[in-house]
Design an enzyme around this catalytic site. Sequence first.
Site, PDB file in Angstrom:
ATOM      1  N   ASP A  48       0.835  -1.211   0.000  1.00 59.21           N
ATOM      2  CA  ASP A  48       0.000   0.000   0.000  1.00 59.21           C
ATOM      3  C   ASP A  48       0.866   1.256   0.000  1.00 59.21           C
ATOM      4  O   ASP A  48       1.779   1.396   0.817  1.00 59.21           O
ATOM      5  CB  ASP A  48      -0.885   0.007   1.257  1.00 59.21           C
ATOM      6  CG  ASP A  48      -1.763   1.246   1.321  1.00 59.21           C
ATOM      7  OD1 ASP A  48      -2.679   1.365   0.484  1.00 59.21           O
ATOM      8  OD2 ASP A  48      -1.528   2.105   2.195  1.00 59.21           O
ATOM      9  N   TYR A  53       2.542  10.058   0.282  1.00 58.32           N
ATOM     10  CA  TYR A  53       3.640   9.500   1.075  1.00 58.32           C
ATOM     11  C   TYR A  53       4.985   9.909   0.452  1.00 58.32           C
ATOM     12  O   TYR A  53       6.030   9.723   1.068  1.00 58.32           O
ATOM     13  CB  TYR A  53       3.583   7.965   1.155  1.00 58.32           C
ATOM     14  CG  TYR A  53       2.335   7.396   1.802  1.00 58.32           C
ATOM     15  CD1 TYR A  53       1.479   8.196   2.557  1.00 58.32           C
ATOM     16  CD2 TYR A  53       2.017   6.045   1.666  1.00 58.32           C
ATOM     17  CE1 TYR A  53       0.328   7.674   3.134  1.00 58.32           C
ATOM     18  CE2 TYR A  53       0.876   5.525   2.257  1.00 58.32           C
ATOM     19  CZ  TYR A  53       0.029   6.341   2.976  1.00 58.32           C
ATOM     20  OH  TYR A  53      -1.107   5.816   3.553  1.00 58.32           O
ATOM     21  N   GLN A 167     -10.509   1.582   3.473  1.00 60.57           N
ATOM     22  CA  GLN A 167      -9.294   1.525   4.291  1.00 60.57           C
ATOM     23  C   GLN A 167      -9.457   2.517   5.436  1.00 60.57           C
ATOM     24  O   GLN A 167      -9.538   3.721   5.213  1.00 60.57           O
ATOM     25  CB  GLN A 167      -8.064   1.869   3.440  1.00 60.57           C
ATOM     26  CG  GLN A 167      -6.758   1.639   4.180  1.00 60.57           C
ATOM     27  CD  GLN A 167      -5.524   2.043   3.374  1.00 60.57           C
ATOM     28  OE1 GLN A 167      -4.945   3.099   3.602  1.00 60.57           O
ATOM     29  NE2 GLN A 167      -5.113   1.212   2.431  1.00 60.57           N
ATOM     30  N   SER A 194      -2.802   1.572  10.282  1.00 60.78           N
ATOM     31  CA  SER A 194      -2.233   1.757  11.637  1.00 60.78           C
ATOM     32  C   SER A 194      -2.669   0.634  12.590  1.00 60.78           C
ATOM     33  O   SER A 194      -3.076   0.907  13.724  1.00 60.78           O
ATOM     34  CB  SER A 194      -2.596   3.133  12.207  1.00 60.78           C
ATOM     35  OG  SER A 194      -2.239   4.170  11.327  1.00 60.78           O
ATOM     36  N   ILE A 242       9.404  -6.953   9.752  1.00 60.20           N
ATOM     37  CA  ILE A 242       8.678  -7.272   8.499  1.00 60.20           C
ATOM     38  C   ILE A 242       8.386  -8.776   8.460  1.00 60.20           C
ATOM     39  O   ILE A 242       7.274  -9.198   8.151  1.00 60.20           O
ATOM     40  CB  ILE A 242       9.497  -6.833   7.259  1.00 60.20           C
ATOM     41  CG1 ILE A 242       9.622  -5.306   7.208  1.00 60.20           C
ATOM     42  CG2 ILE A 242       8.859  -7.356   5.965  1.00 60.20           C
ATOM     43  CD1 ILE A 242      10.543  -4.760   6.113  1.00 60.20           C
TER      44      ILE A 242
HETATM   45  N1  LIG Z   1      -5.576   5.693   4.398  1.00 59.51           N
HETATM   46  C1  LIG Z   1      -5.008   6.430   5.333  1.00 59.51           C
HETATM   47  O1  LIG Z   1      -5.448   7.550   5.647  1.00 59.51           O
HETATM   48  C2  LIG Z   1      -3.813   5.891   6.054  1.00 59.51           C
HETATM   49  C3  LIG Z   1      -3.337   6.542   7.209  1.00 59.51           C
HETATM   50  C4  LIG Z   1      -2.237   5.991   7.886  1.00 59.51           C
HETATM   51  C5  LIG Z   1      -1.655   4.811   7.394  1.00 59.51           C
HETATM   52  N2  LIG Z   1      -2.104   4.220   6.255  1.00 59.51           N
HETATM   53  C6  LIG Z   1      -1.469   2.977   5.704  1.00 59.51           C
HETATM   54  O2  LIG Z   1      -1.386   1.992   6.756  1.00 59.51           O
HETATM   55  C7  LIG Z   1      -0.024   1.613   6.938  1.00 59.51           C
HETATM   56  C8  LIG Z   1       0.260   1.217   8.378  1.00 59.51           C
HETATM   57  O3  LIG Z   1      -0.050   2.253   9.282  1.00 59.51           O
HETATM   58  P1  LIG Z   1       1.057   3.168   9.996  1.00 59.51           P
HETATM   59  O4  LIG Z   1       2.238   3.279   9.134  1.00 59.51           O
HETATM   60  O5  LIG Z   1       0.353   4.422  10.389  1.00 59.51           O
HETATM   61  O6  LIG Z   1       1.415   2.455  11.352  1.00 59.51           O
HETATM   62  P2  LIG Z   1       1.504   0.974  11.960  1.00 59.51           P
HETATM   63  O7  LIG Z   1       1.674  -0.053  10.921  1.00 59.51           O
HETATM   64  O8  LIG Z   1       0.386   0.858  12.932  1.00 59.51           O
HETATM   65  O9  LIG Z   1       2.839   1.106  12.835  1.00 59.51           O
HETATM   66  C9  LIG Z   1       4.094   1.301  12.264  1.00 59.51           C
HETATM   67  C10 LIG Z   1       5.089   1.400  13.397  1.00 59.51           C
HETATM   68  O10 LIG Z   1       5.131   0.167  14.123  1.00 59.51           O
HETATM   69  C11 LIG Z   1       6.475  -0.264  14.243  1.00 59.51           C
HETATM   70  N3  LIG Z   1       6.492  -1.736  14.126  1.00 59.51           N
HETATM   71  C12 LIG Z   1       6.113  -2.473  13.064  1.00 59.51           C
HETATM   72  N4  LIG Z   1       6.241  -3.787  13.330  1.00 59.51           N
HETATM   73  C13 LIG Z   1       6.736  -3.881  14.582  1.00 59.51           C
HETATM   74  C14 LIG Z   1       7.098  -4.972  15.409  1.00 59.51           C
HETATM   75  N5  LIG Z   1       6.946  -6.234  14.996  1.00 59.51           N
HETATM   76  N6  LIG Z   1       7.596  -4.705  16.649  1.00 59.51           N
HETATM   77  C15 LIG Z   1       7.719  -3.430  17.080  1.00 59.51           C
HETATM   78  N7  LIG Z   1       7.395  -2.346  16.352  1.00 59.51           N
HETATM   79  C16 LIG Z   1       6.896  -2.567  15.097  1.00 59.51           C
HETATM   80  C17 LIG Z   1       7.219   0.376  13.093  1.00 59.51           C
HETATM   81  O11 LIG Z   1       8.565   0.554  13.444  1.00 59.51           O
HETATM   82  P3  LIG Z   1       9.755  -0.236  12.670  1.00 59.51           P
HETATM   83  O12 LIG Z   1       9.859   0.414  11.332  1.00 59.51           O
HETATM   84  O13 LIG Z   1      10.919  -0.024  13.559  1.00 59.51           O
HETATM   85  O14 LIG Z   1       9.350  -1.681  12.591  1.00 59.51           O
HETATM   86  C18 LIG Z   1       6.502   1.713  12.971  1.00 59.51           C
HETATM   87  O15 LIG Z   1       7.030   2.642  13.870  1.00 59.51           O
HETATM   88  C19 LIG Z   1       0.733   2.848   6.461  1.00 59.51           C
HETATM   89  O16 LIG Z   1       2.093   2.579   6.264  1.00 59.51           O
HETATM   90  C20 LIG Z   1      -0.049   3.206   5.223  1.00 59.51           C
HETATM   91  O17 LIG Z   1       0.290   2.342   4.150  1.00 59.51           O
HETATM   92  C21 LIG Z   1      -3.191   4.732   5.598  1.00 59.51           C
END
Ligand SMILES: NC(=O)c1ccc[n+]([C@@H]2O[C@H](COP(=O)([O-])OP(=O)(O)OC[C@H]3O[C@@H](n4cnc5c(N)ncnc54)[C@H](OP(=O)(O)O)[C@@H]3O)[C@@H](O)[C@H]2O)c1
Length: 265
Positions: A48, A53, A167, A194, A242
């Site tokens: 995604d 971004y 989403q 998230s 990952i």
């Molecule tokens: N549509 C929308 O409005 C919208 C908004 C926000 C996000 N999104 C999408 O959703 C995706 C995910 O959401 P997000 O990026 O907000 O946050 P998330 O996936 O909830 O959290 C990411 C964070 O968690 C940490 N993390 C990941 N795996 C881990 C593990 N196994 N142990 C410990 N820490 C871990 C990562 O650090 P490390 O890198 O150190 O692992 C990073 O700091 C986004 O990347 C994007 O593609 C969409």
Amino acid sequence: MVNNLAKHLSLNDNTMIPSLGFGTAELKGGKAADSVSFAIKHGYRLIDTSPNYGNEEEVGKGIQSALGNDAAREDLFISTKVEEDDMSFEGVQKSVEESLGRLKLDYIDLLLIHSPSDNDEVNIETWKGFEAVLKSGKVKSIGISNFTRKELKPLLDNATVTPSINQVELAPGNVDWDTKEFCESHDIVIMSYSPLKKGQLDNETIKKLADQYGKSPQQIALRWTVDLNTIPIPRSGNEEHIQSNAEIVDFSLTENEVQAIKDLT
Ligand SMILES: NC(=O)c1ccc[n+]([C@@H]2O[C@H](COP(=O)([O-])OP(=O)(O)OC[C@H]3O[C@@H](n4cnc5c(N)ncnc54)[C@H](OP(=O)(O)O)[C@@H]3O)[C@@H](O)[C@H]2O)c1
């Protein structure tokens, strides 16, 4: 055992999609390209991204470097979005061409309206643009993001094609149950963004379950979002994370445990 990373779920348009994907927000430059190609090498098939971004080019590089070696194009499921400035019929066509150019792809698997406008007419006109790019074949599936029942109802009343995905933000302690229920009643799958609370997953119930199952709190949270019939897209720039985030099919939560996490919201 279900391979959650391969396409095995069917959307309302009969498109197949994996039950877990890889998020890329905040991954920049070489980190984005390397993380995406590492994720694909380790089995992720749903990636995604979004124009805002600022990493579609790098995500595209990661995809290109994995293609042929670790995956075929038809096995991948790439989603990107349309931003506020392009929310018009013509804007959608332009946005898709630009995303295809940056990603270096011939088609996009899933295109989402990133966030609803306050103006229903803008959402409806934008959706007409989505239906047109779907017809053109440049996009295989269309959906929305951050829509609640309030914005979704008028869109559905005026749509020819029902969105396949909404989403939305969804994690333990953070669920809009009304939107989830409304989407499910229209056969719209929830993709959970998230799902790890942006790295701030800190809860005693989750920690206890993690100890009990010998899993990480992140794996418990992701398993739970899958058990709610949603598709989580955790983001990580850390190779160990990952890999471990995808290892959630060798255990399952009981109904009571699923409920205990539901009760956190
Ligand atoms: N549509 C929308 O409005 C919208 C908004 C926000 C996000 N999104 C999408 O959703 C995706 C995910 O959401 P997000 O990026 O907000 O946050 P998330 O996936 O909830 O959290 C990411 C964070 O968690 C940490 N993390 C990941 N795996 C881990 C593990 N196994 N142990 C410990 N820490 C871990 C990562 O650090 P490390 O890198 O150190 O692992 C990073 O700091 C986004 O990347 C994007 O593609 C969409």
